[in-house]
Design an enzyme around this catalytic site. Structure first.
Site, PDB file in Angstrom:
ATOM      1  N   ASP A 215     -34.490  -0.125 -44.011  1.00 42.85           N
ATOM      2  CA  ASP A 215     -34.232   1.218 -43.472  1.00 42.85           C
ATOM      3  C   ASP A 215     -34.332   2.089 -44.796  1.00 42.85           C
ATOM      4  O   ASP A 215     -33.989   1.999 -45.862  1.00 42.85           O
ATOM      5  CB  ASP A 215     -32.754   1.245 -43.024  1.00 42.85           C
ATOM      6  CG  ASP A 215     -32.262   2.657 -42.597  1.00 42.85           C
ATOM      7  OD1 ASP A 215     -32.715   2.856 -41.308  1.00 42.85           O
ATOM      8  OD2 ASP A 215     -31.475   3.335 -43.225  1.00 42.85           O
TER       9      ASP A 215
ATOM     10  N   GLU B 180     -33.040   6.348 -45.675  1.00 42.61           N
ATOM     11  CA  GLU B 180     -32.500   7.649 -45.556  1.00 42.61           C
ATOM     12  C   GLU B 180     -33.592   8.756 -46.100  1.00 42.61           C
ATOM     13  O   GLU B 180     -33.837   8.548 -47.258  1.00 42.61           O
ATOM     14  CB  GLU B 180     -31.187   7.814 -45.983  1.00 42.61           C
ATOM     15  CG  GLU B 180     -30.143   6.672 -45.676  1.00 42.61           C
ATOM     16  CD  GLU B 180     -29.899   6.805 -43.904  1.00 42.61           C
ATOM     17  OE1 GLU B 180     -30.063   7.759 -43.536  1.00 42.61           O
ATOM     18  OE2 GLU B 180     -29.563   5.784 -43.512  1.00 42.61           O
TER      19      GLU B 180
ATOM     20  N   HIS C 143     -25.585   5.265 -41.032  1.00 42.91           N
ATOM     21  CA  HIS C 143     -26.413   6.217 -42.022  1.00 42.91           C
ATOM     22  C   HIS C 143     -26.312   6.007 -43.504  1.00 42.91           C
ATOM     23  O   HIS C 143     -26.578   7.044 -44.004  1.00 42.91           O
ATOM     24  CB  HIS C 143     -26.167   7.564 -41.559  1.00 42.91           C
ATOM     25  CG  HIS C 143     -25.882   8.096 -39.996  1.00 42.91           C
ATOM     26  ND1 HIS C 143     -27.166   7.761 -39.327  1.00 42.91           N
ATOM     27  CD2 HIS C 143     -25.279   8.135 -39.245  1.00 42.91           C
ATOM     28  CE1 HIS C 143     -26.995   7.903 -38.115  1.00 42.91           C
ATOM     29  NE2 HIS C 143     -25.712   8.531 -37.818  1.00 42.91           N
TER      30      HIS C 143
ATOM     31  N   ASP D 290     -27.662   0.053 -42.479  1.00 38.21           N
ATOM     32  CA  ASP D 290     -28.345   0.146 -41.302  1.00 38.21           C
ATOM     33  C   ASP D 290     -29.183  -1.118 -41.332  1.00 38.21           C
ATOM     34  O   ASP D 290     -29.698  -1.670 -40.202  1.00 38.21           O
ATOM     35  CB  ASP D 290     -28.861   1.416 -41.280  1.00 38.21           C
ATOM     36  CG  ASP D 290     -28.153   2.578 -40.576  1.00 38.21           C
ATOM     37  OD1 ASP D 290     -26.924   2.163 -40.386  1.00 38.21           O
ATOM     38  OD2 ASP D 290     -28.479   3.655 -40.928  1.00 38.21           O
TER      39      ASP D 290
END
Length: 920
Positions: free
Chosen positions: A13, A15, A149, A154
């Site tokens: 994942d 961000e 998040h 995540d």
């Protein structure tokens, strides 16, 4: 491939600063390596210096701010580490292509394959969850989350969700699971083997899916209309309302609701036309559903109910109709709640055509779009009894292939195909259910399209109720209009012949012909491909010539094709290019029709004439585009025509009816015993004639029912007097400053309505920084998210200011303190250079008073109505356009609003009063 038990998986994942891999940057990467048995081997977590600012909403969402990434490594260094961590493992993630797109742009090349948990969830769970976000999936599978998040948290959640989804897949019937795996093998061989299980041998069997079809439900008994209609009395309606108070604990007595229900009852019993404005809070859905259900049940006669939005359809189905059923049972009108039969009908393209599906799977399964669609459809076929696309929640690639397998041009009823005879045709099923239903729910687009094309999608009906009727004119403008663009022409031609591109094989009906072992069919395919290619080439000169016409408008987006434009040299170029393209399209039609005859003669029974059907449908699509183009270029009487440019600068030609009202009346209302049109905002003040004319209901009886809400207590209307008028120097700067001060006084909880995207973006640019300094988040429509995303953010985080235009003026329903301040930046007059506005204005002797002003007042009322949505709501509406009180026409706007507290003053006094009002 390695044995399944030996595979290593890496859930990943990232961000980022935004959603665009080309423009935005990564701020954090997280990954976890694990095995199929759930064993975790190692983790990876790095903050990344994006070398740019991090937007406020990202800081709020992730908790990662500038101080956190200061001194962190740049993405090139992190990617190098990540590749070593991932190696040749299988990458897993939620919407993993998003993460990989950002990483690949930075040079990432790790992993042997990628599996998207969102895809698996859409295919396996479909409509069992309202959405398939990572949080929703974690809650569904009871996966404990260690945060949201943040990249590592995540990634860890995605790993657990992935394993849970695999367990879900392994529970499928073995035949279904292997069929699904075989189809997945074309595009996702690793996932296919995982779903099939160790040792499974995958081999495509195109027709095998038929054995897994869900058995059709027995057809419901048809309605048997009474010879003599029996009336529903007022006393019986009152009895139903009395039962409502016993069934529904929080049921409120509303005189306006009772009055509206009585008008609907009279319309059904006595016939006639009614235009009913029922203010916010009246409860109009129940007011028309109860008398409609009573009358339909008693007389076994169908009532069609049309809405504009899916949200209202959803409300009717999930909330209002179950309540009506309980009320009818409680009042003794029915013994069982399911005696009231209700159906929802959608357009043909929403239903899967099994015949077209069979042909597509057998011939084009190696196409990425078809393979992607098949991966969704196979597990779905074992469960669906409707064949409705909405159950699938397709991704973009699968959605692109849906049109080719939908029933949009199916003629199965006339041909009595095998699917119709066996009861497996989904379109026929939907029609049978509708034919047997007392209440049939449709949308305005389907209702009008069916009428325009003399279709049979909507069953015969004498009684029609139109909710959200204020949208009907706009929908009719679209349905009775036409649009021709490069995309529209290419889409029509692609159904016949899409050339091979970027490693993808050619496709379309001509490709099917060329693959035939019969020489006559193969040669027909070659001729058809050649004709379609010629038409494709001749499309470019036309769209280029139209673009030059559109550029005559200077800064205007659309140019009316009036006499002056049609006499210009630029238009002569359009006509010349159109003449050549028209001939080419006619050639495509002729070649296609010849191919249909050859196909029908060559194999009159093979595959149920699927090839001929595909050809016929594709040729009809080309003909429809050619006829629309001819209609616009010729300038048919009764049409408004204009030119514009699309995002790529190519020209687009459009038309709309000059006066939709008579067309609506002829298509929808003639021959009906009763028509009831209703909405919360139908009339612009006292000018009822404007709405009657627009909807084609000139002879209707009008009813106006006010809201039961106490607006004197609930709403303050404040007009700011010291801002420049719209368009004047300093206007945008003044609006931005006003938005900052007002939103600060309300502590967010604000919706700001604009009439143009340009003004919205300009205010956002100036207001975002000052509001951020005050701890408030600014989100702009189509800049920071979709309308739905922005509305949800405002609901969940009160320290938010949403800037919206267009769709935000209606349909927004936020109850409670989450929306306490509504700012209207300017009075919503139509753009004076808009082609449709210009042409329709000429129909009036006094166009401003009779057309422009009523339209703006109606829009203003709709915007005002966004604030007070519940009896306990309280808030402030601030208008930043001083013309509301300084121009004589301002009185029309003010008189159209419900009686509420009002004030005028400079910005400082309005800010003070806003704060005081909201603190009371």
């Amino acid at each position: 491939m390695n044995r399944l038990e030996d595979l290593t998986f890496v859930a990943l994942d990232v961000e980022t600063t935004g959603l665009d891999p080309q423009e935005d940057a990564i701020i954090e990467v997280g990954a976890v390596a694990f095995s199929l048995d759930g064993t975790r081997h190692r983790i990876f977590q790095r903050l990344v210096d994006p070398q740019r600012d991090i937007p406020d909403f990202v800081v709020r969402l992730t908790g990662i701010g500038p101080d956190d990434v200061r001194g962190a490594p740049t993405i090139d260094r992190v990617v190098e580490e990540l590749e070593g961590f991932v190696g040749d493992a299988v990458v897993v993630g939620q919407n993993v292509e998003f993460d990989l797109a950002h990483l690949r742009r930075a040079g990432f090349r790790g992993g042997c394959a990628a599996i998207d948990t969102a895809f698996l969830a859409r295919a396996l769970l479909r409509d069992r969850l309202p959405s398939r976000t990572l949080g929703e999936l974690a809650a569904h599978f009871r996966v404990e989350r260690n945060g949201a998040h943040r990249a590592l948290a995540d990634a860890e959640t995605a790993a657990e969700v992935f394993l849970a989804l695999l367990r879900e897949a392994w529970q499928l019937d073995e035949r279904l699971r292997l069929q699904w795996a075989e189809l997945l093998a074309f595009e996702q061989p690793v996932l296919a083997q995982l779903i099939a299980g160790p040792g499974a041998s995958l081999k495509l069997t195109p027709g095998g899916w038929r054995s897994i079809l869900a058995p059709p439900a027995p057809p419901p008994p048809p309605l048997k209309p009474a010879d003599r209609p029996a009336p529903v009395s007022r006393a019986e309606l009152e009895r139903a309302f009395a039962a409502a108070s016993r069934v529904f604990e929080d049921f409120e007595e509303r005189p306006e609701q009772r009055e509206m229900a009585e008008h609907v009852r009279r319309a059904l019993v006595l016939g006639g036309r009614y235009l009913i404005e029922a203010g916010t809070g009246v409860g109009k859905s129940l007011a028309y559903l109860l008398p409609a259900a009573l009358y339909a049940l008693r007389n076994q006669r169908r009532v069609v109910i049309s809405t504009h939005t899916l949200s209202l359809q959803d409300q009717l189905l999930r909330k209002d109709i179950p309540l009506v059923r309980r009320i009818l049972a409680e009042a003794g009108f029915v013994e069982r709640e399911d005696e009231l039969r209700v159906a929802v009908l959608k357009g043909r393209s929403n239903y899967l055509c099994l015949r077209r599906w069979r042909a597509r799977v057998a011939t084009f399964l190696t196409e990425p779009e078809t393979a992607s669609l098949a991966a969704y459809v196979i597990p779905w076929l074992a469960e669906t009894v409707t064949g409705d696309r909405a159950e699938l929640r397709l991704d973009r690639e699968a959605y692109a292939a849906w049109h080719a397998v939908s029933a949009h041009e199916a003629d199965c009823l006339r041909q009595q195909t095998r699917e119709v005879r066996e009861g497996t045709c989904f379109l026929e099923r939907a029609r049978r259910v509708a034919d047997a239903s007392h209440l049939v729910i449709v949308n305005h687009a389907l209702l009008l399209a069916d009428a325009v094309h003399s279709g049979s999608a909507v069953p015969p009906h004498d009684f029609l109720i139109i909710d959200e009727a204020h949208n009907l004119e706009d929908v009719a403008t679209q349905q009775f209009g036409a649009a021709v663009s490069r995309r529209a022409i290419f889409d029509a031609l692609d159904a016949l012949w899409r050339p091979a591109v970027r490693g993808r094989a050619s496709s379309g009906a001509a490709a099917l012909l060329q693959q035939s072992a019969l020489e006559a069919l193969s040669e027909a395919g070659v001729r058809l491909a050649r004709a379609a290619s010629t038409a494709r080439e001749l499309t470019e000169p036309l769209v280029a010539a139209v673009a030059r016409v559109a550029s005559r408008g200077g800064g205007e987006e659309r140019v009316l094709l009036g006499r002056a434009v049609r006499s210009s040299p630029e238009w002569a170029d359009v006509e010349s290019a159109w003449f050549a393209l028209d001939a080419a399209l006619r050639g495509v039609e002729a070649t296609g029709e010849e191919a249909v005859r050859i196909a029908a003669a060559s194999s009159p029974t093979q595959h149920d004439d699927l090839l001929a059907d595909e050809l016929s449908g594709a040729v009809a699509g080309v003909r429809a585009v050619r006829e629309s183009l001819e209609r616009i270029v010729a300038g048919r009487n009764g049409d408004v025509t204009w030119a514009e440019r699309d995002r790529d600068g190519a020209g687009v030609l459009r038309s709309a009816p000059l006066s939709p009202g008579p067309l609506i009346a002829a298509s929808l209302f003639e021959g009906r015993s009763a028509v009831v049109a209703t909405s919360a905002t139908l009339f612009p003040g006292d000018n009822e004639r404007y709405t009657l004319r627009a909807l084609g209901l000139d002879d209707a009886e009008t009813v106006r029912l006010g809201s039961p809400f106490d607006y004197e207590r609930a709403a303050l209307l404040a007009t700011v007097t010291d801002l420049p008028e719209p368009g004047a120097s300093g206007y945008v700067e003044a609006v931005a400053d006003a938005v900052v001060q007002l939103a600060a006084s309300s502590r967010g909880r604000a919706l700001v309505l604009f009439t143009s995207h340009e003004a919205l973006r300009a205010v956002r640019e100036r207001a975002a920084g000052p509001l951020r300094d005050r701890g408030l988040l600014v989100l702009a429509q189509d800049v920071d998210g979709t309308p739905r995303q922005l509305i949800e953010q405002l609901r969940t985080d009160p320290a938010t200011v949403v800037l919206g235009t267009a769709s935000f003026w209606e349909g927004v329903d936020i109850r409670g303190e989450a929306l306490s301040l509504l700012v209207i930046t300017r009075l919503p007059f139509a753009v004076p250079t808009d082609p449709v506005f210009l042409a329709r204005s000429d129909l009036y002797e006094h166009p401003f008073q009779e057309f422009a002003l009523p339209a703006a007042v109606l829009r203003f009322r709709q915007g005002f109505g966004r604030l007070i949505r519940d009896r306990d709501d309280r808030g402030v509406v601030v208008v930043l356009d001083r013309r509301l009180i300084q121009r004589s026409y301002g009185r029309a706007f003010l008189d159209a609003l419900p009686a509420c507290r009002r004030m005028t003053g400079d910005l400082a006094s309005v800010v003070r009063e806003t704060r005081r009002w909201l603190e009371q």
